[in-house]
Enzyme design. Sequence first.
Site, PDB file in Angstrom:
ATOM      1  N   ASP A 155       0.632  -1.307   0.151  1.00  0.00           N
ATOM      2  CA  ASP A 155       0.032   0.043   0.025  1.00  0.00           C
ATOM      3  C   ASP A 155       0.829   1.341  -0.013  1.00  0.00           C
ATOM      4  OD1 ASP A 155      -2.358   1.382   0.072  1.00  0.00           O
ATOM      5  OD2 ASP A 155      -2.837   1.044   2.015  1.00  0.00           O
TER       6      ASP A 155
ATOM      7  N   HIS B 222       3.819   2.910  -8.909  1.00  0.00           N
ATOM      8  CA  HIS B 222       3.595   1.286  -9.114  1.00  0.00           C
ATOM      9  C   HIS B 222       4.792   0.643  -9.669  1.00  0.00           C
ATOM     10  CE1 HIS B 222      -0.572   1.554  -8.418  1.00  0.00           C
ATOM     11  NE2 HIS B 222      -0.932   2.384  -9.244  1.00  0.00           N
TER      12      HIS B 222
ATOM     13  N   LEU C 240      13.076 -19.484  -2.080  1.00  0.00           N
ATOM     14  CA  LEU C 240      12.016 -18.919  -1.671  1.00  0.00           C
ATOM     15  C   LEU C 240      10.660 -19.230  -2.450  1.00  0.00           C
ATOM     16  CD1 LEU C 240      10.765 -16.341   0.073  1.00  0.00           C
ATOM     17  CD2 LEU C 240      11.071 -14.775  -1.828  1.00  0.00           C
TER      18      LEU C 240
END
Length: 240
Positions: free
Chosen positions: A17, A34, A128
């Site tokens: 956010d 973004h 990961l």
Amino acid sequence: MAESGYKVPQHVAIILDGNGRWAKKRLLPRVAGHKAGARTVEDVCEWAWDLGIKYLTVYAFSTENWSRSEEEVGALMSLLRDYLKNCLERSMKNNMRVRVIGDKTRLAPDLQATIAELEEKSSKCTGLNFQVALNYGGRDEVRRAVADIARDVKAGKLDPEDISEAMISERLDTSDIPDPDLLIRTSGEKRLSNFLVWQLAYSEFYFPDVLWPDFTKEDLQTAIDEYNRRDRRFGGRKEE
């Protein structure tokens, strides 16, 4: 060196956010925020693995995001195309397994093809586990799982009395992924915004004020430190 008893959360989920506010503060278009946020995601994948996190899930595009302006949605889709294509190279380089959760059927065919290739080629990676939530909504995910169970009931394959929480979990997009231990939402907002509503039932929440593009490795470490200060209990039983 970590103190005795210090625990790194196995699975961290993040709501990314503050991209728009980051751009606005700099008098830049929202898409610039973004793009900056996408670069932070790349960094966080490396930091998470360095710190001992095994699963990282990020909220990239929600089912509600389609209601944004056509221009912004188009820019986000273009950014996602580039990001996912580049992600294939990074996943191979960093031994990172990538999966996309959410309803992929609404995404453009070329995006679906890129996702399928990325998931298939990274499926044997052992580093990961990186989950990207695209066209994702927690309620929609539960709805899809319930509809799947209902089809089995209608076909006579399943008795309604046999439906369990575990069965619902097995039908979710995250069926083979452990529930998050820690949720981070940047920018200071304190809402789930329809993210992993089933999976976050027992997670710890952390809400730093930092905007997502400004999130650093130190911020991630602080979140893990805060997680360790929590006295985690389940049904009155302290977590071992």
